[in-house]
Design a protein around this motif. Structure first.
Motif, PDB file in Angstrom:
ATOM      1  N   UNK A  23       0.827  -1.205   0.000  1.00 24.44           N
ATOM      2  CA  UNK A  23       0.000   0.000   0.000  1.00 24.44           C
ATOM      3  C   UNK A  23       0.858   1.250   0.000  1.00 24.44           C
ATOM      4  N   UNK A  24       0.581   2.151  -0.927  1.00 25.45           N
ATOM      5  CA  UNK A  24       1.174   3.485  -0.959  1.00 25.45           C
ATOM      6  C   UNK A  24       2.703   3.467  -0.971  1.00 25.45           C
ATOM      7  N   UNK A  25       3.296   2.481  -1.647  1.00 23.75           N
ATOM      8  CA  UNK A  25       4.747   2.447  -1.763  1.00 23.75           C
ATOM      9  C   UNK A  25       5.139   1.842  -3.101  1.00 23.75           C
ATOM     10  N   UNK A  26       6.304   2.214  -3.556  1.00 22.74           N
ATOM     11  CA  UNK A  26       6.795   1.665  -4.806  1.00 22.74           C
ATOM     12  C   UNK A  26       7.512   0.342  -4.537  1.00 22.74           C
ATOM     13  N   UNK A  27       7.655  -0.458  -5.583  1.00 22.36           N
ATOM     14  CA  UNK A  27       8.386  -1.713  -5.456  1.00 22.36           C
ATOM     15  C   UNK A  27       8.898  -2.132  -6.824  1.00 22.36           C
ATOM     16  N   UNK A  28       9.887  -3.005  -6.817  1.00 17.17           N
ATOM     17  CA  UNK A  28      10.407  -3.628  -8.033  1.00 17.17           C
ATOM     18  C   UNK A  28      10.504  -5.123  -7.783  1.00 17.17           C
ATOM     19  N   UNK A  29       9.982  -5.904  -8.710  1.00 16.38           N
ATOM     20  CA  UNK A  29      10.073  -7.360  -8.660  1.00 16.38           C
ATOM     21  C   UNK A  29      10.847  -7.794  -9.895  1.00 16.38           C
ATOM     22  N   UNK A  30      11.976  -8.495  -9.695  1.00 12.57           N
ATOM     23  CA  UNK A  30      12.796  -8.949 -10.806  1.00 12.57           C
ATOM     24  C   UNK A  30      12.790 -10.462 -10.886  1.00 12.57           C
ATOM     25  N   UNK A  31      12.850 -10.954 -12.115  1.00 10.55           N
ATOM     26  CA  UNK A  31      12.815 -12.398 -12.317  1.00 10.55           C
ATOM     27  C   UNK A  31      13.549 -12.733 -13.618  1.00 10.55           C
ATOM     28  N   UNK A  32      14.222 -13.873 -13.633  1.00 14.90           N
ATOM     29  CA  UNK A  32      14.765 -14.436 -14.862  1.00 14.90           C
ATOM     30  C   UNK A  32      13.763 -15.446 -15.378  1.00 14.90           C
ATOM     31  N   UNK A  33      13.433 -15.374 -16.660  1.00 17.14           N
ATOM     32  CA  UNK A  33      12.438 -16.262 -17.265  1.00 17.14           C
ATOM     33  C   UNK A  33      13.038 -16.994 -18.455  1.00 17.14           C
ATOM     34  N   UNK A  75       5.571  -3.967 -24.080  1.00 16.79           N
ATOM     35  CA  UNK A  75       5.568  -3.792 -25.524  1.00 16.79           C
ATOM     36  C   UNK A  75       6.281  -4.932 -26.247  1.00 16.79           C
ATOM     37  N   UNK A  76       7.286  -5.510 -25.598  1.00 13.65           N
ATOM     38  CA  UNK A  76       8.106  -6.562 -26.207  1.00 13.65           C
ATOM     39  C   UNK A  76       7.346  -7.886 -26.276  1.00 13.65           C
ATOM     40  N   UNK A  77       7.313  -8.482 -27.454  1.00 11.97           N
ATOM     41  CA  UNK A  77       6.737  -9.821 -27.589  1.00 11.97           C
ATOM     42  C   UNK A  77       7.851 -10.828 -27.304  1.00 11.97           C
ATOM     43  N   UNK A  78       7.629 -11.699 -26.336  1.00 12.97           N
ATOM     44  CA  UNK A  78       8.630 -12.669 -25.917  1.00 12.97           C
ATOM     45  C   UNK A  78       8.657 -13.871 -26.854  1.00 12.97           C
ATOM     46  N   UNK A  79       9.818 -14.483 -26.960  1.00 12.62           N
ATOM     47  CA  UNK A  79       9.988 -15.692 -27.758  1.00 12.62           C
ATOM     48  C   UNK A  79      10.166 -16.890 -26.842  1.00 12.62           C
ATOM     49  N   UNK A  80       9.742 -18.042 -27.300  1.00 13.95           N
ATOM     50  CA  UNK A  80       9.949 -19.276 -26.546  1.00 13.95           C
ATOM     51  C   UNK A  80      11.425 -19.634 -26.539  1.00 13.95           C
ATOM     52  N   UNK A  81      11.834 -20.370 -25.514  1.00 11.30           N
ATOM     53  CA  UNK A  81      13.195 -20.897 -25.385  1.00 11.30           C
ATOM     54  C   UNK A  81      14.258 -19.794 -25.461  1.00 11.30           C
ATOM     55  N   UNK A  82      13.985 -18.665 -24.823  1.00 13.78           N
ATOM     56  CA  UNK A  82      14.917 -17.539 -24.767  1.00 13.78           C
ATOM     57  C   UNK A  82      14.948 -17.027 -23.328  1.00 13.78           C
ATOM     58  N   UNK A  83      16.145 -16.726 -22.821  1.00  9.10           N
ATOM     59  CA  UNK A  83      16.266 -16.163 -21.479  1.00  9.10           C
ATOM     60  C   UNK A  83      15.911 -14.679 -21.496  1.00  9.10           C
ATOM     61  N   UNK A  84      15.145 -14.256 -20.476  1.00  6.46           N
ATOM     62  CA  UNK A  84      14.785 -12.856 -20.291  1.00  6.46           C
ATOM     63  C   UNK A  84      14.993 -12.472 -18.836  1.00  6.46           C
ATOM     64  N   UNK A  85      15.492 -11.262 -18.629  1.00  7.30           N
ATOM     65  CA  UNK A  85      15.502 -10.677 -17.290  1.00  7.30           C
ATOM     66  C   UNK A  85      14.376  -9.647 -17.299  1.00  7.30           C
ATOM     67  N   UNK A  86      13.384  -9.853 -16.478  1.00  3.89           N
ATOM     68  CA  UNK A  86      12.229  -8.958 -16.436  1.00  3.89           C
ATOM     69  C   UNK A  86      12.187  -8.232 -15.107  1.00  3.89           C
ATOM     70  N   UNK A  87      11.804  -6.976 -15.148  1.00  4.05           N
ATOM     71  CA  UNK A  87      11.632  -6.181 -13.933  1.00  4.05           C
ATOM     72  C   UNK A  87      10.259  -5.520 -14.000  1.00  4.05           C
ATOM     73  N   UNK A  88       9.448  -5.800 -13.006  1.00  5.60           N
ATOM     74  CA  UNK A  88       8.142  -5.169 -12.859  1.00  5.60           C
ATOM     75  C   UNK A  88       8.345  -4.033 -11.837  1.00  5.60           C
ATOM     76  N   UNK A  89       8.041  -2.820 -12.246  1.00  3.81           N
ATOM     77  CA  UNK A  89       8.280  -1.656 -11.385  1.00  3.81           C
ATOM     78  C   UNK A  89       6.968  -0.907 -11.179  1.00  3.81           C
ATOM     79  N   UNK A  90       6.681  -0.585  -9.925  1.00  4.01           N
ATOM     80  CA  UNK A  90       5.483   0.176  -9.600  1.00  4.01           C
ATOM     81  C   UNK A  90       5.895   1.371  -8.766  1.00  4.01           C
TER      82      UNK A  90
END
Length: 100
Positions: free
Chosen positions: A29-39, A85-100
């Motif tokens: 609640x009422x705070x920013x956060x970042x969640x990072x994950x390798x996919x 915006x980026x369309x992801x491809x199968x069998x490819x490593x991605x580093x994703x960051x969700x930022x709020x």
């Protein structure tokens, strides 16, 4: 066993695998956060693939979800969602960051 920093987890959507954690939810609640994950999505057909979600109450308006939806990263609170915006491809490593 997942022990935190430096650990990994491999799940199969074909097997409907997932992890559920008990205990209290994070107070976002009422705070920013970042969640990072390798996919490494194995097979991305159209659809909805959950990465992480949290509901602090039974009310759907108190839920947060971070997913892949129709091939793009997607994050949402109830009726307040945004997709990447980026369309992801199968069998490819991605580093994703969700930022709020």
């Amino acid at each position: 066993t997942i022990k935190g920093y430096g650990s990994s987890l491999s799940l199969s959507s074909a097997l409907s695998e997932g992890v559920r954690f008990g205990g209290p939810s994070l107070d976002l609640s009422y705070q920013s956060f970042t969640f990072e994950v390798w996919l490494y999505p194995g097979n991305l057909s159209s659809g909805y693939y959950g990465i992480v979600g949290q509901c602090s109450t039974q009310d759907a308006r108190a839920c947060l979800h971070m997913t892949i939806r129709d091939g793009k990263l997607y994050m949402g609170f109830y009726s307040d969602d945004v997709d990447g915006l980026q369309i992801l491809s199968s069998a490819t490593w991605y580093h994703a960051a969700y930022v709020y």
